[in-house]
Motif scaffolding. Structure first.
Motif, PDB file in Angstrom:
ATOM      1  N   TYR A 231       0.811  -1.211   0.000  1.00  0.00           N
ATOM      2  CA  TYR A 231       0.000   0.000   0.000  1.00  0.00           C
ATOM      3  C   TYR A 231       0.845   1.262   0.000  1.00  0.00           C
ATOM      4  N   ASN A 232       2.138   1.113   0.250  1.00  0.00           N
ATOM      5  CA  ASN A 232       3.074   2.232   0.154  1.00  0.00           C
ATOM      6  C   ASN A 232       4.445   1.658  -0.174  1.00  0.00           C
TER       7      ASN A 232
ATOM      8  N   ASP B 227       7.304   3.007   1.487  1.00  0.00           N
ATOM      9  CA  ASP B 227       8.175   3.561   2.524  1.00  0.00           C
ATOM     10  C   ASP B 227       8.979   2.406   3.107  1.00  0.00           C
TER      11      ASP B 227
END
Length: 153
Positions: free
Chosen positions: A58-59, A61
């Motif tokens: 979902y990301n 990072d």
């Protein structure tokens, strides 16, 4: 690197999964532990996965990845604790099959991104990876991963 990209219409996919967060350094054990938990839970229900195991990112990072780890499964199964019934949503997606080691997937992502830009495609920011064979028994150069980018309207 030979990667075949295509735009597909995906159907809703019922899944049993765990959504969690971890740094990239803990990704491999996080995935492994959650696959084991979900597989044990499904077996306890007398059920089997209906497709390849997956991870949804979902990301990106690398210090705090937001991931969903799971297996496609029969619709309507009950969840338990962190293991939840969920649905990967339908819609248009860019799909690409990659064969090779997980360590070289960044190269595959670059090829896919280049293809998407050539075709003026826009991503939603979510990425699915479906793992079609087991890295415990498959040589790294023979691992098959389906990489899916849901497309923005």
């Amino acid at each position: 690197m030979d990667i075949q990209c295509e735009v597909k219409e995906r159907s809703d996919m019922p899944v049993m999964s765990v959504r969690t967060r971890c740094p990239v350094a803990e990704l491999k054990p996080t995935i492994g532990q959650n696959y084991a938990r979900i597989a044990t839970y499904l077996a306890g229900l007398g059920k089997q996965p209906t497709y390849a195991p997956f991870v949804v990112y979902y990301n990106m990072d690398m210090n705090d990845l937001d991931v969903e780890v799971g297996f496609p499964a029969e619709a309507g199964l009950p969840g338990e604790g962190e293991i939840q019934a969920n649905t990967l949503p339908s819609g248009k997606a860019l799909s690409a099959m990659y064969t090779g080691s997980y360590e070289k997937m960044a190269e595959a992502y670059a090829v896919i991104d280049h293809w998407a830009k050539e075709h003026n495609l826009k991503y939603t920011g979510v990425v699915y990876e479906f793992y079609h064979n087991d890295p415990a028994v498959t040589p790294p150069e023979q691992l098959i991963t389906e990489i899916v980018f849901p497309l923005a309207d």
